[in-house]
Design a protein around this motif. Structure first.
Motif, mmCIF file in Angstrom:
data_model
loop_
_atom_site.group_PDB
_atom_site.id
_atom_site.type_symbol
_atom_site.label_atom_id
_atom_site.label_comp_id
_atom_site.label_asym_id
_atom_site.label_seq_id
_atom_site.Cartn_x
_atom_site.Cartn_y
_atom_site.Cartn_z
ATOM 1 N N PRO A 105 43.507 42.598 36.584
ATOM 2 C CA PRO A 105 41.977 43.180 36.638
ATOM 3 C C PRO A 105 41.809 43.654 35.131
ATOM 4 C CG PRO A 105 42.938 43.961 38.484
ATOM 5 C CD PRO A 105 44.205 43.240 37.874
ATOM 6 N N ALA A 106 40.473 43.265 34.628
ATOM 7 C CA ALA A 106 40.402 43.963 33.246
ATOM 8 C C ALA A 106 39.802 45.182 33.646
ATOM 9 C CB ALA A 106 39.416 43.126 32.478
ATOM 10 N N MET A 126 37.451 35.296 40.990
ATOM 11 C CA MET A 126 36.608 34.735 42.153
ATOM 12 C C MET A 126 37.249 35.102 43.447
ATOM 13 S SD MET A 126 33.856 33.667 43.100
ATOM 14 C CE MET A 126 32.845 32.385 42.265
ATOM 15 N N GLY A 127 38.688 34.585 43.408
ATOM 16 C CA GLY A 127 39.511 34.693 44.738
ATOM 17 C C GLY A 127 39.525 36.278 45.202
ATOM 18 N N THR A 128 39.600 37.090 44.396
ATOM 19 C CA THR A 128 39.749 38.503 44.474
ATOM 20 C C THR A 128 38.441 39.099 45.182
ATOM 21 O OG1 THR A 128 41.277 39.059 42.841
ATOM 22 C CG2 THR A 128 40.178 40.910 43.848
ATOM 23 N N VAL A 129 37.272 38.539 44.609
ATOM 24 C CA VAL A 129 35.734 38.927 45.307
ATOM 25 C C VAL A 129 35.672 38.343 46.659
ATOM 26 C CG1 VAL A 129 33.544 38.417 44.850
ATOM 27 C CG2 VAL A 129 34.675 38.954 43.040
ATOM 28 N N GLN A 130 36.371 37.272 46.856
ATOM 29 C CA GLN A 130 36.428 36.370 48.127
ATOM 30 C C GLN A 130 37.137 37.151 48.811
ATOM 31 O OE1 GLN A 130 37.515 32.487 47.032
ATOM 32 N NE2 GLN A 130 35.296 31.808 46.986
ATOM 33 N N LEU A 131 38.289 37.723 48.822
ATOM 34 C CA LEU A 131 39.125 38.289 49.616
ATOM 35 C C LEU A 131 38.350 39.772 50.018
ATOM 36 C CD1 LEU A 131 41.881 38.976 50.669
ATOM 37 C CD2 LEU A 131 42.586 40.092 48.580
ATOM 38 N N GLU A 185 27.979 41.393 33.730
ATOM 39 C CA GLU A 185 28.863 41.071 32.991
ATOM 40 C C GLU A 185 30.108 41.774 33.079
ATOM 41 O OE1 GLU A 185 27.643 41.035 28.990
ATOM 42 O OE2 GLU A 185 25.727 39.851 29.440
ATOM 43 N N SER A 186 30.080 42.837 33.575
ATOM 44 C CA SER A 186 31.315 43.952 33.836
ATOM 45 C C SER A 186 32.028 43.888 35.047
ATOM 46 C CB SER A 186 30.759 45.096 33.155
ATOM 47 O OG SER A 186 30.040 45.837 33.996
ATOM 48 N N VAL A 195 36.454 44.032 38.976
ATOM 49 C CA VAL A 195 36.185 43.805 37.451
ATOM 50 C C VAL A 195 36.750 42.398 37.424
ATOM 51 C CG1 VAL A 195 36.744 44.149 34.987
ATOM 52 C CG2 VAL A 195 36.271 45.823 36.621
ATOM 53 N N PRO A 196 36.040 41.462 36.661
ATOM 54 C CA PRO A 196 36.654 39.938 36.679
ATOM 55 C C PRO A 196 37.889 39.952 35.855
ATOM 56 C CG PRO A 196 34.369 39.775 36.173
ATOM 57 C CD PRO A 196 34.846 41.217 36.365
ATOM 58 N N ALA A 197 38.891 39.244 36.138
ATOM 59 C CA ALA A 197 39.953 38.993 35.373
ATOM 60 C C ALA A 197 40.112 38.476 34.029
ATOM 61 C CB ALA A 197 40.823 38.056 36.336
#
Length: 101
Positions: free
Chosen positions: A96-97, A1-6, A31-32, A87-89
């Protein structure tokens, strides 16, 4: 979530700072990945600055390209659209996955 906010913060900040008019933010969550799309009225395409360890600021594009799985910019009939996918961690360490290296 933090990466998306950044990423959202950096993309919207660039649109606000450099475009003469409004901007639009669109987020799609699957989902991905999280797809981020920012449209603004400036037709000029952004470009990363050459590496300069002494440069203060102007690192937003470099940061976005480092944390996103994909990044693209294209001109629109009015302005441009910047798209990035995150991609969510998978783990608490935040790796990152599925990130393309």
């Amino acid at each position: 979530m933090g990466t998306v906010q950044l990423a959202v913060s950096k993309l919207v900040t660039n649109a606000y700072k450099y475009a003469p008019g409004p901007c639009l933010l669109d987020l799609e969550v699957s989902e991905s990945a999280v797809q981020i799309s920012v449209w603004d009225t400036d037709p000029a395409l952004p470009a990363a600055c050459p590496a300069d360890p002494g440069r203060a600021g102007q690192h937003n594009l470099e940061i976005i390209m480092a944390v996103c799985q994909s990044f693209e910019v294209r001109r629109e009939p009015v302005g441009k659209r910047v798209r990035a996918a995150i991609v969510p961690a998978d783990d608490p360490g935040g790796d990152p996955a599925g990130r393309l290296l």
